[in-house]
Design a protein around this motif. Structure first.
Motif, PDB file in Angstrom:
ATOM      1  N   GLU A 160      -1.513 -28.904  43.522  1.00 54.92           N
ATOM      2  CA  GLU A 160      -2.215 -28.532  42.408  1.00 54.92           C
ATOM      3  C   GLU A 160      -3.580 -28.441  42.750  1.00 54.92           C
ATOM      4  O   GLU A 160      -4.331 -27.613  42.023  1.00 54.92           O
ATOM      5  CB  GLU A 160      -2.088 -29.740  41.643  1.00 54.92           C
ATOM      6  CG  GLU A 160      -0.906 -30.177  40.977  1.00 54.92           C
ATOM      7  CD  GLU A 160      -0.852 -31.382  40.174  1.00 54.92           C
ATOM      8  OE1 GLU A 160      -1.870 -32.051  40.018  1.00 54.92           O
ATOM      9  OE2 GLU A 160       0.238 -31.859  39.713  1.00 54.92           O
TER      10      GLU A 160
ATOM     11  N   ARG B  16     -11.630 -34.274  39.109  1.00 53.95           N
ATOM     12  CA  ARG B  16     -10.614 -33.102  38.703  1.00 53.95           C
ATOM     13  C   ARG B  16     -11.066 -31.635  38.998  1.00 53.95           C
ATOM     14  O   ARG B  16     -11.205 -30.976  38.165  1.00 53.95           O
ATOM     15  CB  ARG B  16     -10.010 -33.246  37.432  1.00 53.95           C
ATOM     16  CG  ARG B  16      -9.002 -34.476  37.158  1.00 53.95           C
ATOM     17  CD  ARG B  16      -8.021 -34.397  36.096  1.00 53.95           C
ATOM     18  NE  ARG B  16      -7.113 -33.207  36.279  1.00 53.95           N
ATOM     19  CZ  ARG B  16      -6.040 -32.984  36.913  1.00 53.95           C
ATOM     20  NH1 ARG B  16      -5.986 -34.083  37.794  1.00 53.95           N
ATOM     21  NH2 ARG B  16      -5.570 -31.954  36.775  1.00 53.95           N
TER      22      ARG B  16
ATOM     23  N   VAL C 295      -6.192 -30.120  43.212  1.00 53.13           N
ATOM     24  CA  VAL C 295      -7.194 -30.659  42.736  1.00 53.13           C
ATOM     25  C   VAL C 295      -7.828 -31.682  43.548  1.00 53.13           C
ATOM     26  O   VAL C 295      -7.108 -32.415  44.310  1.00 53.13           O
ATOM     27  CB  VAL C 295      -6.356 -31.561  41.453  1.00 53.13           C
ATOM     28  CG1 VAL C 295      -7.498 -32.554  40.701  1.00 53.13           C
ATOM     29  CG2 VAL C 295      -5.738 -30.394  40.347  1.00 53.13           C
TER      30      VAL C 295
ATOM     31  N   ASP D 256     -14.865 -24.508  43.584  1.00 50.76           N
ATOM     32  CA  ASP D 256     -14.520 -24.926  42.000  1.00 50.76           C
ATOM     33  C   ASP D 256     -15.746 -24.170  41.369  1.00 50.76           C
ATOM     34  O   ASP D 256     -16.848 -23.893  41.474  1.00 50.76           O
ATOM     35  CB  ASP D 256     -14.688 -26.255  41.737  1.00 50.76           C
ATOM     36  CG  ASP D 256     -14.636 -26.657  40.228  1.00 50.76           C
ATOM     37  OD1 ASP D 256     -13.259 -26.921  39.853  1.00 50.76           O
ATOM     38  OD2 ASP D 256     -15.593 -26.757  39.686  1.00 50.76           O
TER      39      ASP D 256
ATOM     40  N   CYS E 187     -10.907 -28.282  40.450  1.00 48.61           N
ATOM     41  CA  CYS E 187      -9.730 -27.483  40.587  1.00 48.61           C
ATOM     42  C   CYS E 187     -10.120 -26.444  41.549  1.00 48.61           C
ATOM     43  O   CYS E 187     -11.126 -25.453  41.330  1.00 48.61           O
ATOM     44  CB  CYS E 187      -9.272 -26.698  39.543  1.00 48.61           C
ATOM     45  SG  CYS E 187      -8.666 -28.079  38.145  1.00 48.61           S
TER      46      CYS E 187
END
Length: 132
Positions: A56, A27, A58, A96, A29
């Motif tokens: 999203e 996950r 992700v 990220d 991001c």
């Protein structure tokens, strides 16, 4: 993505840690930013994936290449090519910041998705992020 920059120099570095790990539930991001500055002396993590992030932003499949110390700073944008020992590893997908201020995760879409150890990456291997 349209670039704001008409010219940029390559960001150079060296491998300071090689990793041998993989996760399918990471996950990551990806930040909604057009670029990041990587400063000389900073150390950042490089993570490979075969995924394209959806709306999203992700990424779940993460294969850990290693950590890079920046020896020549500059500006990187998604789409830049990652070269190690002058071999194309893949293109930068994004950033990220889970571990900031310790380090930034540089997420790279690669065709040959394997850990740094499995790719035969070594300490002090030269690294380049170059515009295409």
């Amino acid at each position: 993505m349209t670039s704001f920059y008409s010219a940029r120099r390559a960001v150079l570095g060296v491998i300071v840690a090689v990793m041998d790990h993989e996760r399918s539930d990471r996950r990551l991001c990806l930040l909604d930013v057009p670029s990041r500055i990587l400063k000389r002396g900073e150390i950042h993590e490089v993570i490979l994936t075969g995924e394209e992030p959806g709306e999203e932003r992700v990424v779940n499949h993460a294969v850990y290449l290693g950590f890079v110390e920046v020896t020549q700073g500059g500006l990187v944008i998604p789409g830049d090519e990652l070269l190690i020992r002058h071999n194309n590893i893949g293109r930068l997908l994004g950033f990220d910041d889970t571990h900031m201020p310790n380090h930034l995760n540089l997420v790279v879409k690669a065709q040959n998705i394997a850990s740094g150890a499995k790719l035969g990456i070594h300490l002090d291997d030269p690294v380049e992020f170059v515009s295409i």
